[in-house]
Design an enzyme around this catalytic site. Structure first.
Site, PDB file in Angstrom:
ATOM      1  N   GLN A  22      32.798  39.894  40.132  1.00 54.76           N
ATOM      2  CA  GLN A  22      31.495  40.669  39.969  1.00 54.76           C
ATOM      3  C   GLN A  22      30.515  39.963  39.106  1.00 54.76           C
ATOM      4  OE1 GLN A  22      31.587  44.196  40.829  1.00 54.76           O
ATOM      5  NE2 GLN A  22      29.581  43.847  40.507  1.00 54.76           N
ATOM      6  N   CYS A  46      49.063  48.342  42.251  1.00 54.62           N
ATOM      7  CA  CYS A  46      49.421  49.721  42.468  1.00 54.62           C
ATOM      8  C   CYS A  46      50.387  49.929  43.974  1.00 54.62           C
ATOM      9  CB  CYS A  46      48.023  50.489  42.885  1.00 54.62           C
ATOM     10  SG  CYS A  46      46.902  50.102  41.110  1.00 54.62           S
ATOM     11  N   THR A 271      34.325  42.628  21.847  1.00 52.64           N
ATOM     12  CA  THR A 271      34.828  42.798  20.766  1.00 52.64           C
ATOM     13  C   THR A 271      34.065  42.532  19.652  1.00 52.64           C
ATOM     14  OG1 THR A 271      35.690  40.400  20.527  1.00 52.64           O
ATOM     15  CG2 THR A 271      36.852  41.701  21.939  1.00 52.64           C
ATOM     16  N   ASN A 272      34.861  42.350  18.069  1.00 52.79           N
ATOM     17  CA  ASN A 272      34.039  42.323  17.300  1.00 52.79           C
ATOM     18  C   ASN A 272      33.234  40.702  17.268  1.00 52.79           C
ATOM     19  OD1 ASN A 272      36.999  41.588  16.735  1.00 52.79           O
ATOM     20  ND2 ASN A 272      36.290  40.724  14.809  1.00 52.79           N
ATOM     21  N   PRO A 274      31.045  38.853  19.421  1.00 50.62           N
ATOM     22  CA  PRO A 274      29.993  39.287  20.717  1.00 50.62           C
ATOM     23  C   PRO A 274      30.281  38.338  21.698  1.00 50.62           C
ATOM     24  CG  PRO A 274      28.660  38.762  18.692  1.00 50.62           C
ATOM     25  CD  PRO A 274      30.143  38.830  18.212  1.00 50.62           C
ATOM     26  N   ILE A 276      33.207  37.245  22.854  1.00 53.12           N
ATOM     27  CA  ILE A 276      34.229  37.550  23.655  1.00 53.12           C
ATOM     28  C   ILE A 276      34.349  39.133  23.926  1.00 53.12           C
ATOM     29  CG2 ILE A 276      36.628  37.687  23.252  1.00 53.12           C
ATOM     30  CD1 ILE A 276      36.540  35.285  21.179  1.00 53.12           C
ATOM     31  N   ALA A 278      36.274  41.937  26.408  1.00 50.18           N
ATOM     32  CA  ALA A 278      37.761  42.382  26.803  1.00 50.18           C
ATOM     33  C   ALA A 278      37.629  43.550  27.671  1.00 50.18           C
ATOM     34  CB  ALA A 278      38.607  42.518  25.549  1.00 50.18           C
ATOM     35  N   GLY A 280      40.130  46.185  30.733  1.00 50.29           N
ATOM     36  CA  GLY A 280      41.453  46.506  31.430  1.00 50.29           C
ATOM     37  C   GLY A 280      42.522  47.272  30.236  1.00 50.29           C
TER      38      GLY A 280
HETATM   39  C1  LIG Z   1      53.682  49.290  39.444  1.00 49.69           C
HETATM   40  C2  LIG Z   1      52.477  49.678  38.997  1.00 49.69           C
HETATM   41  C3  LIG Z   1      51.596  50.684  39.688  1.00 49.69           C
HETATM   42  C4  LIG Z   1      50.372  51.038  39.270  1.00 49.69           C
HETATM   43  N1  LIG Z   1      49.881  51.988  39.981  1.00 49.69           N
HETATM   44  C5  LIG Z   1      48.466  52.382  39.794  1.00 49.69           C
HETATM   45  C6  LIG Z   1      47.580  53.236  40.322  1.00 49.69           C
HETATM   46  O1  LIG Z   1      48.296  53.747  41.661  1.00 49.69           O
HETATM   47  N2  LIG Z   1      46.538  53.541  40.081  1.00 49.69           N
HETATM   48  C7  LIG Z   1      45.956  52.962  38.976  1.00 49.69           C
HETATM   49  O2  LIG Z   1      44.697  53.171  38.579  1.00 49.69           O
HETATM   50  N3  LIG Z   1      46.616  52.030  38.282  1.00 49.69           N
HETATM   51  C8  LIG Z   1      47.878  51.797  38.538  1.00 49.69           C
HETATM   52  N4  LIG Z   1      48.486  51.002  37.824  1.00 49.69           N
HETATM   53  C9  LIG Z   1      47.776  50.207  36.349  1.00 49.69           C
HETATM   54  C10 LIG Z   1      46.636  49.096  37.212  1.00 49.69           C
HETATM   55  O3  LIG Z   1      47.349  48.159  37.911  1.00 49.69           O
HETATM   56  C11 LIG Z   1      46.368  48.406  35.755  1.00 49.69           C
HETATM   57  O4  LIG Z   1      45.621  49.418  35.003  1.00 49.69           O
HETATM   58  C12 LIG Z   1      45.164  47.295  35.971  1.00 49.69           C
HETATM   59  O5  LIG Z   1      45.820  46.350  36.961  1.00 49.69           O
HETATM   60  C13 LIG Z   1      44.868  46.599  34.846  1.00 49.69           C
HETATM   61  O6  LIG Z   1      44.129  45.403  34.900  1.00 49.69           O
HETATM   62  P1  LIG Z   1      44.397  44.450  33.835  1.00 49.69           P
HETATM   63  O7  LIG Z   1      43.376  43.314  34.186  1.00 49.69           O
HETATM   64  O8  LIG Z   1      44.065  44.742  32.405  1.00 49.69           O
HETATM   65  O9  LIG Z   1      46.133  43.750  33.773  1.00 49.69           O
HETATM   66  P2  LIG Z   1      46.801  42.876  35.069  1.00 49.69           P
HETATM   67  O10 LIG Z   1      46.434  43.470  36.120  1.00 49.69           O
HETATM   68  O11 LIG Z   1      48.142  43.352  34.689  1.00 49.69           O
HETATM   69  O12 LIG Z   1      46.417  41.592  34.826  1.00 49.69           O
HETATM   70  C14 LIG Z   1      46.713  40.828  33.636  1.00 49.69           C
HETATM   71  C15 LIG Z   1      46.988  39.303  34.049  1.00 49.69           C
HETATM   72  O13 LIG Z   1      46.802  38.662  32.979  1.00 49.69           O
HETATM   73  C16 LIG Z   1      47.833  37.626  32.972  1.00 49.69           C
HETATM   74  N5  LIG Z   1      47.767  36.974  31.535  1.00 49.69           N
HETATM   75  C17 LIG Z   1      48.498  37.692  30.446  1.00 49.69           C
HETATM   76  N6  LIG Z   1      48.426  37.083  29.350  1.00 49.69           N
HETATM   77  C18 LIG Z   1      47.909  35.711  29.648  1.00 49.69           C
HETATM   78  C19 LIG Z   1      47.593  34.457  28.822  1.00 49.69           C
HETATM   79  N7  LIG Z   1      47.850  34.357  27.605  1.00 49.69           N
HETATM   80  N8  LIG Z   1      47.137  33.554  29.835  1.00 49.69           N
HETATM   81  C20 LIG Z   1      46.912  33.804  30.818  1.00 49.69           C
HETATM   82  N9  LIG Z   1      47.047  34.472  31.639  1.00 49.69           N
HETATM   83  C21 LIG Z   1      47.647  35.683  30.973  1.00 49.69           C
HETATM   84  C22 LIG Z   1      49.026  37.884  33.329  1.00 49.69           C
HETATM   85  O14 LIG Z   1      49.920  37.116  33.901  1.00 49.69           O
HETATM   86  C23 LIG Z   1      48.371  39.067  34.597  1.00 49.69           C
HETATM   87  O15 LIG Z   1      48.362  38.729  35.637  1.00 49.69           O
HETATM   88  C24 LIG Z   1      49.770  50.322  37.963  1.00 49.69           C
HETATM   89  C25 LIG Z   1      50.174  49.432  37.400  1.00 49.69           C
HETATM   90  C26 LIG Z   1      51.793  49.179  37.901  1.00 49.69           C
HETATM   91  C27 LIG Z   1      52.383  47.871  37.167  1.00 49.69           C
END
Ligand SMILES: Cc1cc2nc3c(=O)[nH]c(=O)nc-3n(C[C@H](O)[C@H](O)[C@H](O)COP(=O)(O)OP(=O)(O)OC[C@H]3O[C@@H](n4cnc5c(N)ncnc54)[C@H](O)[C@@H]3O)c2cc1C
Length: 448
Positions: A22, A46, A271-272, A274, A276, A278, A280
């Site tokens: 994006q 998903c 976050t607190n 500015p 940084i 966050a 998901g």
């Molecule tokens: C099995 C499953 C099915 C799902 N089905 C649905 C659905 O049908 N519909 C829906 O709306 N949502 C669904 N979800 C939820 C959706 O996938 C999540 O809400 C979404 O992926 C959130 O994105 P995110 O970036 O916050 O986390 P994620 O997509 O989990 O990504 C986080 C990434 O950060 C990395 N990471 C973590 N800490 C560190 C670090 N310190 N340094 C470097 N990398 C790091 C991890 O390795 C990971 O790859 C599902 C989730 C799962 C697990």
């Protein structure tokens, strides 16, 4: 156009890869660096259950990291964990192949997601007990099934992942026992739907152990002891008992948590600090209707928040207007969807409400294929403003959920539901759609 900068993103997949793409769509000059501790930065979480049910091709779930990197001109480092944030120097520390490196940033975006909860239980054997959150988790379950040819699986937790996995395990012929601490299956819908859901699960050959929690394992993880004293024999177990936002990295750097335990952010996802941002599963946001804190771990909020951050980096003050928690799920032949607040939420928030329930049909009864459709709505007793909606049915449930979601977003009332002019032909609806009918029912319940 804003000045080019170095933007570092921690975590790929739902939030991280989306925000990288994006940002690049809006900013062709800044340097974007993305770090992920896993080996894939762009996959569909998903879709994981459907690969295990033999419905989806593994490759269809993955986007090649190099292709992503080239397409969006993003420097991607996989198998690289960000271990420390030095806010004073505006640097991150990261570890790759046991070496530590430092990189400075102008803007930092945290999208580390959440981790599956593994309860501490006596006798837990991680060789035959799994969680499902990542591609390696999915591969581990797949390999176990291929190698051990199991007959039985116990699924613990009747939430989204537990239920999707029950369906997919049945699709490959496994005997399934679904264990849940309470008798409330899928808390996004109210208990009113209990009989519909349990009847469908029984029809599909699923054994249910409700109102009973895990106490321990024995026999190398193949015997499950429940709190009631009952035992269940299984070849392997899937734990789907919840997730926990990965906040430690941010917390250590002095980033504030919100009331739910996830990271607190403002309407621009800052976050607190500015510099940084966050997004998901790691953040809490305000509820769209009540503005109370909510932690909703779903893909739509992560994608919308990615757009909000990318816009803000360009100087656009477009706020994230809160999360409604719209969610949908397929459970065998049923579609289950919900948006806004359940009765439990409204009781906790001490918001007075009225509710209406309709057991109707997907479309005109005389046209082949008409099947039951159940809708529940929750609304203000006085104004009729919609607070929440739940739909369960075999056909047409997703369409009704989309209408109700839009209605809540538009702050419509039950009067509006009755007055919505929804398209009709016998294969799709009735002259009065179930949405209209529940609207009329609800209007009759309003107090003046
Ligand atoms: C099995 C499953 C099915 C799902 N089905 C649905 C659905 O049908 N519909 C829906 O709306 N949502 C669904 N979800 C939820 C959706 O996938 C999540 O809400 C979404 O992926 C959130 O994105 P995110 O970036 O916050 O986390 P994620 O997509 O989990 O990504 C986080 C990434 O950060 C990395 N990471 C973590 N800490 C560190 C670090 N310190 N340094 C470097 N990398 C790091 C991890 O390795 C990971 O790859 C599902 C989730 C799962 C697990």
């Amino acid at each position: 156009m804003s000045k080019p900068k170095r933007i570092i993103i921690v975590g790929g997949v739902g939030g991280g890869a989306t925000v990288a793409a994006q940002i690049r769509r809006q900013d062709h000059h800044s340097e974007i660096l993305l770090f992920d501790r896993g080996s894939h930065i762009a996959f569909s979480n998903c879709g994981l259950p459907y690969y295990l049910g033999n419905i989806t091709d593994r490759n269809e779930l993955l986007t090649n990291t190099d292709d992503f990197s080239k397409k969006y001109h993003v420097s991607v480092q996989i198998n690289t964990e960000v271990t420390f944030i030095d806010r004073t120097k505006k640097q991150i520390h990261y570890e790759k192949s046991r070496e530590t490196y430092i990189q400075s940033y102008d803007k930092l975006i945290l999208s580390p997601g959440a981790t599956a909860v593994i309860p501490e239980l006596k006798g837990l054997n991680m060789d035959n007990t799994f969680t499902l959150h990542t591609i390696p988790d999915m591969d581990a379950i797949h390999t176990f099934i291929e190698k051990e040819q199991p007959q039985r699986v116990a699924i613990v937790g009747a939430g989204f992942i537990g239920l999707e996995m029950v369906e997919n395990f049945r699709a490959i012929g496994l005997d399934c026992t679904l264990i849940n601490r309470s008798d409330h299956i899928l808390k996004i819908v109210d208990h009113d739907f209990h009989t519909i859901l349990t009847t469908h699960l029984y029809e599909k050959g699923v054994d249910l152990e409700l109102n009973d929690g895990l106490a321990a394992f024995s026999n190398d993880g193949k015997t499950i002891h429940l709190q009631s004293g009952k035992t269940i024999q299984t070849d392997f177990t899937l734990l789907a008992v919840g997730i926990k936002p990965l906040t430690v990295l941010a917390e250590t750097a002095g980033i504030q948590l919100g009331e739910t335990g996830a990271l607190a952010v403002n309407a621009y996802m800052q976050t607190n600090d500015p510099d940084i941002y966050a997004l998901g599963d790691v953040v809490e946001t305000a509820d769209f209707l009540t503005e109370t804190p909510r932690h909703i771990a779903l893909a739509w909020p992560a994608h919308r928040q990615a757009f909000i951050i990318a816009s803000h980096l360009q100087g656009d003050k477009l706020p994230y207007d809160g999360t409604m928690g719209s969610a949908i799920l397929k459970l065998f032949d049923l579609t289950i969807g919900a948006t806004g607040h359940t009765s439990k939420d409204l009781n906790t928030l001490e918001i007075p409400y009225q509710e209406a329930f309709l057991s109707g049909y997907s479309h005109a009864g005389y046209y082949p294929g008409s099947v039951p459709l159940h809708i529940k709505i929750l609304f203000s007793k006085t104004t009729g403003q919609l607070y929440g909606a739940q739909v369960v049915g075999f056909k047409g449930a997703d369409k009704r959920l989309a209408v109700l979601t839009t209605a809540i977003k538009g702050q419509l009332t039950v009067h509006d539901l009755a007055a919505l002019e929804l398209a009709y032909a016998p294969p799709y609806s009735q002259p009065k759609d179930p949405i209209n009918i529940i609207g009329y029912k609800a209007v009759a319940k309003l107090t003046n």
